[in-house]
Design an enzyme around this catalytic site. Structure first.
Site, PDB file in Angstrom:
ATOM      1  N   ASP A  41       0.820  -1.208   0.000  1.00  0.00           N
ATOM      2  CA  ASP A  41       0.000   0.000   0.000  1.00  0.00           C
ATOM      3  C   ASP A  41       0.856   1.261   0.000  1.00  0.00           C
ATOM      4  OD1 ASP A  41      -2.381  -1.338  -0.057  1.00  0.00           O
ATOM      5  OD2 ASP A  41      -2.777  -1.184   2.095  1.00  0.00           O
ATOM      6  N   LYS A  63      -3.635   2.779  -2.152  1.00  0.00           N
ATOM      7  CA  LYS A  63      -4.889   3.515  -2.232  1.00  0.00           C
ATOM      8  C   LYS A  63      -4.862   4.600  -1.169  1.00  0.00           C
ATOM      9  CE  LYS A  63      -7.533   0.029  -1.468  1.00  0.00           C
ATOM     10  NZ  LYS A  63      -8.789  -0.678  -1.212  1.00  0.00           N
ATOM     11  N   MET A 177      -7.567   8.955   8.861  1.00  0.00           N
ATOM     12  CA  MET A 177      -7.860   9.710   7.642  1.00  0.00           C
ATOM     13  C   MET A 177      -8.705  10.943   7.971  1.00  0.00           C
ATOM     14  SD  MET A 177      -8.534   6.504   5.035  1.00  0.00           S
ATOM     15  CE  MET A 177      -9.306   5.419   6.254  1.00  0.00           C
TER      16      MET A 177
END
Length: 272
Positions: A41, A63, A177
Site C-alpha cells: 500500500d 490507495k 484519515m
C-alpha cells in the site's frame, strides 16, 4: 527442520506498521524476507520495503482517499493470480491489516478461491502517534474506553457515524484519515455535546522522519489542521487522556498556545 513460515501458493496479510521498520513485528519481517511477491500500500514505509529480497516482485497497489491507483477487485484478482502461480505472497498493509485495512474482504475473496490466507498483525497508527507524543490512549479516571473511527466517507458523502455515541468525554477517539474532514469531525462532535475545550493531538507521518505532532483543542481543530498539517497522512486523537502533561512533554511545549503547532522532531523532507 521447522516448517516454512509461508508456503508456495499461500497469502499472508501483513501489518507493516506506521512506517518505521523498527516497529515491525519479528514475524512480519520474516514474512517479508521470505515472500516471492509483495503487494504493498501507499502508506508502507520505504525502509520496510527494503527488507524484501532482491528477487522478490514488488507491486504497488496503494490507495489513498481520492487517489486510488487500484480498485479492490483488481487487488483481489492480483493476489489470487500470484498465489495460483505458486508464489509466496505477502499483502503488505500500513498499520494493522484488521483496522480499516479491508482485510475481511481480501480474506473472504481468497477463501472463495480455495487459497490459504493468514494475518500477521501490526502496530496501528494511533498507537504509534500516542507513543511519539508521550501520551496514553487510555488513562485511569479519564479515559476508560478507546474508539477507532475512519473519517473517509467516500466520494461526496457525509460521515456516517453515530456522533451522540462517540462524543464521549470518558473515552479517547482515534480518527483515521481525519485531515480532510477535521472541520466536520469537530463540528459534529461539539454538536453532539463534546466540549470545544476537549484536547486534541494531530499527528502527521507517525513514526517517520518527517513526523509532526501538534496539540490543540476541538474548537480550534479545523484551523490548526489547515495551518499546521502538510501532505502526509494524519491521525487525530481526541479526548482528555491526550492533553499535554509535564511527564510527557517539556515545560516549553506544554505552555504553547493551543493552535500553535508543537513540532518534534524538526521537519525533514522525505520521499513519498
Amino acid at each position: 527442520m521447522p516448517p516454512e513460515l509461508i508456503r508456495p501458493g499461500e497469502v499472508w496479510l501483513v501489518g507493516a506498521g506506521p512506517g518505521d521498520p523498527d516497529l515491525l513485528t519479528r514475524k512480519a519481517e520474516k514474512l517479508i524476507v521470505a515472500a516471492d511477491a509483495i503487494f504493498y500500500d501507499a502508506l508502507v514505509g520505504e525502509g520496510v520495503l527494503e527488507l524484501a529480497r532482491r528477487s522478490a516482485r514488488l507491486v504497488f497497489v496503494g490507495k489513498r482517499s481520492g487517489r486510488h491507483s487500484k480498485e479492490q477487485e483488481s487487488i483481489n484478482a492480483l493476489l489470487v493470480e500470484a498465489a495460483l502461480g505458486g508464489d509466496r505472497v505477502v499483502r503488505l498493509k500500513g498499520g494493522d491489516p484488521s483496522i480499516f485495512g479491508r482485510s475481511g474482504e481480501e480474506l473472504a475473496y481468497l477463501a472463495a478461491h480455495g487459497i490459504s490466507a493468514r494475518v500477521c498483525p501490526g502496530v496501528t497508527a494511533a498507537s504509534a502517534a500516542a507513543a511519539s507524543a508521550g501520551v496514553s490512549l487510555t488513562l485511569r479516571g479519564l479515559a476508560r474506553r478507546l474508539e477507532f473511527v475512519t473519517a473517509h466517507a467516500g466520494a461526496g458523502g457525509e460521515l456516517d457515524l453515530d456522533w451522540s455515541k462517540i462524543a464521549d468525554r470518558g473515552a479517547t477517539l482515534c480518527v483515521y484519515m481525519g485531515k480532510a474532514a477535521a472541520a466536520e469531525v469537530a463540528g459534529k462532535l461539539m454538536g453532539a455535546g463534546l466540549s470545544g475545550a476537549t484536547p486534541v493531538l494531530a499527528v502527521e507521518n507517525a513514526s517517520l522522519p518527517g513526523e509532526r505532532i501538534f496539540s490543540t483543542r476541538l474548537d480550534l481543530l479545523a484551523l490548526a489542521v489547515k495551518t499546521a498539517i502538510g501532505d502526509g497522512p494524519a491521525v487525530l486523537l481526541i479526548g482528555e487522556a491526550v492533553a499535554p502533561r509535564p511527564a510527557a512533554v517539556s515545560q516549553t511545549a506544554a505552555q504553547l498556545a493551543p493552535v500553535r503547532p508543537r513540532l518534534f522532531p524538526a521537519d525533514r523532507h522525505i520521499r513519498q
